[in-house]
Write a protein that holds these residues in place. Structure first.
Motif, short mmCIF file in Angstrom:
data_model
loop_
_atom_site.label_atom_id
_atom_site.label_comp_id
_atom_site.label_asym_id
_atom_site.label_seq_id
_atom_site.Cartn_x
_atom_site.Cartn_y
_atom_site.Cartn_z
N ASP A 1 10.66 4.72 2.40
CA ASP A 1 10.54 5.98 1.51
C ASP A 1 11.04 5.82 0.31
O ASP A 1 12.23 5.79 0.09
N ARG A 54 4.30 0.51 -8.71
CA ARG A 54 3.12 1.40 -8.37
C ARG A 54 1.86 1.12 -8.58
O ARG A 54 1.53 0.70 -9.51
N GLY A 104 8.17 -0.17 6.00
CA GLY A 104 7.54 1.19 4.96
C GLY A 104 8.87 1.61 4.26
O GLY A 104 10.12 1.41 4.80
N TYR A 143 4.52 0.41 1.51
CA TYR A 143 4.60 -0.59 2.82
C TYR A 143 4.26 -2.11 2.14
O TYR A 143 3.33 -2.17 1.47
N GLU A 167 7.68 -1.37 10.63
CA GLU A 167 6.28 -0.74 11.13
C GLU A 167 5.79 -1.76 12.04
O GLU A 167 5.34 -1.32 13.22
N ARG A 173 0.84 -1.14 -0.03
CA ARG A 173 -0.02 -0.08 0.10
C ARG A 173 0.73 1.20 -0.13
O ARG A 173 1.92 1.25 0.36
N TRP A 174 0.34 2.20 -0.70
CA TRP A 174 1.26 3.41 -0.57
C TRP A 174 0.68 4.62 0.14
O TRP A 174 -0.83 4.72 0.10
N GLU A 175 1.38 5.54 0.56
CA GLU A 175 1.00 6.75 1.28
C GLU A 175 2.02 7.76 1.02
O GLU A 175 3.23 7.82 1.39
N GLY A 176 1.65 8.52 0.11
CA GLY A 176 2.77 9.44 -0.63
C GLY A 176 3.83 8.77 -1.17
O GLY A 176 3.50 7.86 -1.95
N SER A 177 4.94 8.86 -0.84
CA SER A 177 6.17 8.35 -1.32
C SER A 177 6.60 7.18 -0.62
O SER A 177 7.51 6.37 -0.94
N TRP A 178 5.84 6.71 0.25
CA TRP A 178 6.14 5.63 1.08
C TRP A 178 5.35 4.39 0.59
O TRP A 178 4.12 4.39 0.53
#
Lengths: 283, 156, 777
Positions: free
Chosen positions: C640, C777, C638, C463, C649, C456-461
């Motif tokens: 970056d 991505r 995670g 996981y 995490e 899963r993605w959160e911004g440039s991170w």
């Protein structure tokens, strides 16, 4: 503790006494506040230690126009504990100081000590040059200058024979953010960045950007600051900032990181600091 | 040179070398709970409380405690009456080799004085400068939270 | 978290207060350097500045004249007796390639001379004034350089023994084959191959190595040392210095961690030599920098794992090739090498064709030795990354692939016999294995199936999640022995004397629990005295995850013997046959008549009243088998993608150690080992200059996990029934460190589609891999 060969320990009662002791030791004396850097130094030629913590230089004063004056022997923890620290420039002081080492070190290390030792990998020089901080000292004469200027020129020579008295953070309506990457929690920076923005009618009126631990000490990216004036904060702008910083930043290699990685990371950290500063400014 | 300070509530008037570390002085005085893990202020085994604040004694010049109060774990409790923090550490399983334990306990003591009911994250944050190689920190955090709970219940 | 089996133990399986817990929390002076020794000299070492050099001359005359200097030792004035510093049972399966001080130095940090002086300043000044003339020799800094034709020979001394092939700088080698590897791969539907590297890593036990050498009132030499192996220290010091063994006493007080770094005899012979030469006590303690460079490290390894499997994921052929850098000397070089294969490969016993081969190679770098995991860590890194690749190629969930292939109770592997530690082993059947349960429960607690669906993605991170399995052993079969002596006091309490070495692991407590449970008495009625070669019986020492299992079994046997004696005495007193009598709750009760006698009455009578005897017994145990603990590891990271920074995490480790004797202590071992493994995976690495000097020998630059680096970490103890263990216990001390390296590497792959195979996975390495590979991505 690595320091060896110390013969005497003095508590200076005033600045004049500190200076005359320093002069009497002819290069074999050392001024100290917290003494953290000195204790870790492998020097064997220091014979006299001159403790400055009795000079009444531990204070944080907020000026009427909103600037701060911090006494040189104020510990980082004491500075962090003050509400003035939180309100200055959007809390960037707190952000930066909280990344420095750990509580125990912050109860020992002083702002003045950090300014004078000015380790290239340190966070405080990057923070202070971004904020246009000024140092006031007394040696042969009284002196006052912006830290970014001192660091370009001869701060080591000056502080070898002077007592740093105070660090001035001039009043500023902008807000700042601090970014840092270390190898793990509590580490020194592999790279750090401090950025600040002052907005006017949705556009950037003034920008401050400093990048440090490159491994070189924090310096302002004036070219970037000029280029940002008048711009509207948006994603495209930040992408451009990343590119430009990558292309133009001066970085080097040391045993902690390569120049290549620092180049990449510099662009990213500057952009992130700017994004957060913009967020704080409500942009 | 001679300095005067208070160690765990007792006055000390002692001879020190001007460049000596507080760690060295305290161990000379028999306070063996203060330990050297690295000698460079990087591991936290030497942490003591100076006027109630945690500091790394191996990089603190001994003369600096002139006129001040120093606390070590010997001053927190005794063998037949351990301090609740010490009890909490043992009960939670936070003591393995014990080398980091005194510094860890003193740092926790300072935390709870400032923040009597910290979150686990706040505990981890405050203990950042105390390295433990044995426990992986989980039970140390448990111990501090247990002691905090006891404090909340009025047990200390 | 502990899953209870509902067994009726009263002391075993309980979280009793650690016997030394309160004293340690009080900061009591129980460590080596806490004992004041009046008149003690301070010993310090002079080290080589060169990676490889001959000592042409040493002139200590100016140094000897420094006021306060009592004695200076170097190769010219000490006996030359080749030995190994490895703390192993005799005959130590490590090359005898070390002498007290040699005419040659083999790494930056090698010992050149030792000084004993009244003060630290005097010692330090003397060190500066020792004049050494070196003839610098070409140095080799990697196994490749050392193996290349024409490379300088590091061990060219004629009196070294046990080196596999000194002329080629090979300290040890192994090549074991089962079946036909080529055929195996030919018959496989899917083949994967991966090579993983582990660098120089530090134990970073917080107490630096230290020793106090002094003479008791009979003039016997006493060594109070921060050691994991007091009995091996005694034997080796006796041999190296030519002192009768019975004139030496070694005492281990509390020690501040070891993790294998103190399974060595490093300082003791020198401190002893200085003490004997001066006739005065000598205390030696190392700075952290000296610990980094001049004690021991983990063996850096490059391990290649090649797996061949059927379409359905069943393993058919495994090849593992392991090359290590032993450093300048070879303690543990062969045994660690063997262990890479011996511990990793039997986990997947379905493969019919196997080859494990490799070499331990000398280099002019710091000396590698024993380190928690002992080769298994390096082996599982490669094996479990290869398994992850195999799972992907077979289109299987990595968890399912492990379930399909892992060894089970009732099964064996030919490698148990072919690969002992440094020599042939013994065939072994697995009698307990809850790995399937560990996998299931760990996956559930972790949320594996949900998280595995996709990064899963959160911004440039990004996981992602990864997993790994591992096993270890419990003691070394047929080789190392432990003995316990249990002595009854006249008041019905007991004294337990064990040679076993508590490094902070809680061994004293665990062994007392075993004794208390066996005798049916509360824990408070046992006092433990350990690790003193004069007063406690022999124990191999703390290594190979053997204390609970091997020393524990010795305690159990001793307790049974004591119970027999108690029954005998009670039978005499009560006038009833021994068969009628039962022991429970500090009493002997007759099942027949109901009459009872307390331990106190029995003890008192046996001391003073009639048929006087002192009820006590000793028992030895050498394990005929080494039941492995098993563990499953699940990790979420995670990444970056803009900077390469990796953060753990969430981490779940589920382990089967049979019956945990002290659940919190067992959890503590697992948690500590996982934290150490996270350090290995993300930021721990010793780095060297082109001239072989370590450039980051401090915690400033060699980063060790802090409280903020170990995230949401949950450990689960999953019980199994191990019939050969004391109350069903197996070991737990090492297995935990084998999981993080592969689990984190696999999680990074899941997150961003790149395989990191070179530890540590620094932001630099991750970013480089991202730029080269493809970021999903």
């Amino acid at each position: 503790m690595r320091l060896r060969g110390v013969q005497r320990y003095h508590w200076a009662r005033d600045v004049d006494e500190a200076l005359s002791l320093l002069s009497a030791y002819q290069g074999k004396g050392a001024l100290l506040a917290g003494g953290v850097d000195l204790a870790r130094s492998p020097r064997t030629d220091i014979e006299g230690l001159i403790d400055l913590t009795g000079l009444g230089l531990s204070y944080v004063r907020e000026e009427e126009e909103g600037g701060l004056r911090v006494g040189a022997t104020t510990t980082l923890a004491a500075l962090l504990g003050r509400p003035e620290t939180e309100s200055y420039a959007g809390g960037v002081l707190r952000e930066a100081l909280q990344t420095v080492a750990c509580p125990a070190i912050r109860h020992m290390a002083t702002l003045g000590g950090a300014v004078v030792s000015a380790h290239p990998w340190a966070d405080i020089p990057t923070l202070l040059v971004a904020l246009d901080a000024r140092g006031r000292w007394r040696g042969e004469r009284e002196g006052k200058a912006e830290l970014w200027d001192l660091y370009q020129k001869e701060f080591r020579r000056i502080f070898q024979a002077a007592v740093l008295l105070e660090i001035e953070l001039p009043p500023w309506e902008g807000v700042g953010a601090f970014e840092k990457i270390g190898r793990n929690a509590g580490d020194i920076a592999l790279l750090n960045a401090c950025a600040g923005l002052r907005m006017s009618e949705g556009r950037i009126a003034e920008a401050r950007v400093a990048v440090g631990a490159r491994p070189q000490r924090g310096e302002r990216l004036r070219w970037l600051e000029e280029a940002l004036v008048g711009e509207k904060p948006n994603e495209k702008l930040w992408e451009k900032v990343k590119e430009e910083v990558r292309a133009r930043i001066e970085v080097g290699e040391d045993r902690r990181a390569s120049a290549e990685w620092r180049r990449e990371a510099a662009g990213v950290l500057v952009a992130r600091a700017l994004v957060r500063a913009a967020g704080k400014a409500g942009a | 040179m001679k300095i005067y300070f208070e160690l765990n509530g007792r006055p000390q008037y002692v001879e020190v070398q001007p460049g000596e570390s507080l760690l060295s002085l305290l161990r000379r005085l028999g306070t063996k709970s203060v330990r050297e893990g690295c000698g460079m202020g990087e591991c936290g085994c030497c942490v003591i409380l100076l006027e109630g604040k945690p500091v790394r004694s191996c990089i603190l010049f001994a003369p600096k405690v002139q006129g001040k109060k120093v606390t070590t774990v010997e001053g927190l409790g005794s063998l037949d009456n351990p301090h609740p923090l010490q009890r909490a550490f043992v009960e939670a399983g936070a003591v393995q080799c014990g080398f980091c334990t005194p510094g860890m306990i003193l740092t926790a003591y300072a935390l709870l004085a400032e923040n009597p009911s910290p979150t686990p994250q706040e505990v981890r944050d405050y203990l950042l400068g105390n390295i433990c190689r044995c426990t992986g920190y989980n039970k140390i955090v448990d111990a501090v939270l247990l002691a905090a709970a006891w404090k909340g219940e009025g047990r200390w | 978290m502990v899953i209870q089996l509902g067994r009726p133990w009263e002391v075993v399986g309980q979280n009793v207060p650690k016997v030394d817990g309160i004293p340690l929390a009080m900061g009591q002076p129980k460590f080596t350097l806490d004992m004041e020794i009046p008149g003690a000299l301070i010993g310090k070492l002079l080290y080589s500045p060169h990676a490889h050099a001959e000592i042409i001359s040493i002139d200590a005359s100016e140094a000897e004249r420094v006021p306060g200097v009592a004695c200076i030792l170097h190769h010219g004035n000490v006996p030359r007796v080749p030995y190994t510093t490895a703390g192993q049972g005799w005959p130590e399966p490590s090359p005898y390639d070390t002498v007290l001080f040699d005419r040659k130095v083999r790494y930056v940090g090698d010992r050149v001379a030792a000084v004993a002086a009244e003060t630290e300043e005097a010692a330090w000044e003397a060190l500066q004034k020792i004049r050494v003339e070196y003839r610098v020799l070409p140095a080799v800094l990697t196994p490749e350089e050392a193996l290349a034709p024409g490379a300088p020979v590091i061990h060219d001394e004629p009196d070294a023994q046990g080196i596999y092939e000194a002329a080629r700088n090979i300290a040890a080698a192994v090549d074991v084959v089962v079946g036909d590897l080529d055929q195996g791969f030919a018959e496989s539907d899917v083949v994967v191959e991966t090579t993983c590297e582990v660098p120089y890593v530090q134990h970073a036990a917080l107490e630096p190595h230290c020793v106090a050498a002094y003479f008791d009132e009979d003039g016997r030499l006493v060594l109070r040392s921060s050691t994991q192996v007091p009995f091996h220290v005694r034997r080796i010091v006796a041999r190296v210095l030519g002192i009768p063994l019975h004139r030496i006493r070694v005492v281990k007080p509390r020690i501040g961690g070891g993790f294998g770094s103190k399974q060595e005899v490093i300082l003791e012979p020198i401190a002893a030599a200085l003490a004997i030469r001066t006739g005065r006590p000598v205390v030696m303690n190392l700075t952290r920098e000296e610990v980094f460079v001049s004690t021991r490290t983990r063996h850096p390894f490059r391990v290649r794992a090649k797996l061949g499997a059927k379409k359905d994921g069943t393993l058919h052929a495994i090849e593992m090739e392991a090359i290590s850098c032993a450093g300048a000397y070879g303690p543990h070089s062969g045994t660690v090498l063997y262990n890479v294969g011996a511990k990793a490969l039997p986990l997947y016993n379905k493969a019919k064709h196997l080859r494990f081969h490799g070499k331990a190679v000398y280099a002019n770098l710091p000396v590698a030795g024993a380190y928690r995991g002992y080769g298994a860590t390096q082996g599982f890194f490669a094996l479990e990354v290869a398994m992850d690749e195999l799972a992907e190629k077979c289109g299987m969930d990595p968890l399912a692939l492990r379930l399909k292939n892992h060894i089970r109770a009732g099964e064996t592997s030919p490698l148990f016999e072919k690969l002992g530690e440094g020599r042939e082993g013994k065939p072994q059947l697995i009698r307990s294995c809850a790995l399937a349960e560990c996998l299931r429960i760990g996956a559930e607690r972790f949320g594996w199936h949900e998280k595995r669906k996709g990064p899963r993605w959160e911004g440039s991170w990004a996981y992602g999640v990864g997993m790994a399995c591992a096993m270890q052993g419990s003691g070394i079969t047929g080789i190392d022995m432990a003995t316990a002596t249990l002595i009854m006091n006249e008041d019905g309490s007991f004294r337990l004397l064990i040679g076993a070495t508590d490094l902070g692991t809680g061994a004293d407590t665990v062994l007392a629990q075993i004794a208390a449970e066996a005798l049916g008495i509360p824990l408070e009625k046992i006092s433990v005295y350990s690790s003193d070669t004069d007063f406690t019986p022999f124990d191999k020492g703390a290594y190979a995850s053997s204390t609970t299992y091997v020393s524990g079994n010795a305690v159990l046997l001793a307790a049974e013997r004591v119970k027999g004696q108690i029954r005998e005495v009670a039978a005499q007193i009560l006038g009833e046959p021994v068969e009628h009598l039962e022991l429970a709750r500090e009493k002997v009760v007759s099942r027949q008549s109901g009459r009872a006698m307390s331990f106190e009455e029995i003890g008192h009578r046996a001391f003073y009243v009639a048929d006087q005897r002192h009820i006590m017994a000793s028992a030895s145990f050498t394990c005929p088998e080494s039941p492995p603990p098993f563990a499953a590891f699940f990790c979420e990271v995670g990444v970056d993608t803009e900077t390469g920074a990796v953060r753990v995490e969430k981490f779940v480790a589920a382990a089967d150690c049979g019956q945990p004797i002290h659940p919190k202590l067992a959890e503590g071992q697992l948690e500590g080992a996982v934290a150490q493994g996270i350090g290995h995976a993300l930021f721990e690495e010793m780095r060297f200059s082109a001239r072989g000097r370590c450039v980051n020998p401090t915690f400033f630059d060699y980063r060790v996990p802090t409280s903020l680096d170990v995230p949401d970490l949950e450990v689960i103890l999953v019980p199994s029934e191990e019939p050969t263990g004391p109350f069903g216990a197996k070991s737990i001390g090492e297995v935990g460190i084998n999981g993080p390296l592969p689990a984190i590497a696999n999680a990074i792959y899941h997150a961003v589609g790149v395989r990191l195979t070179r530890a540590p996975f620094t932001p630099e390495r991750v970013l480089q891999a991202l730029r080269k590979g493809r970021a999903k991505r």
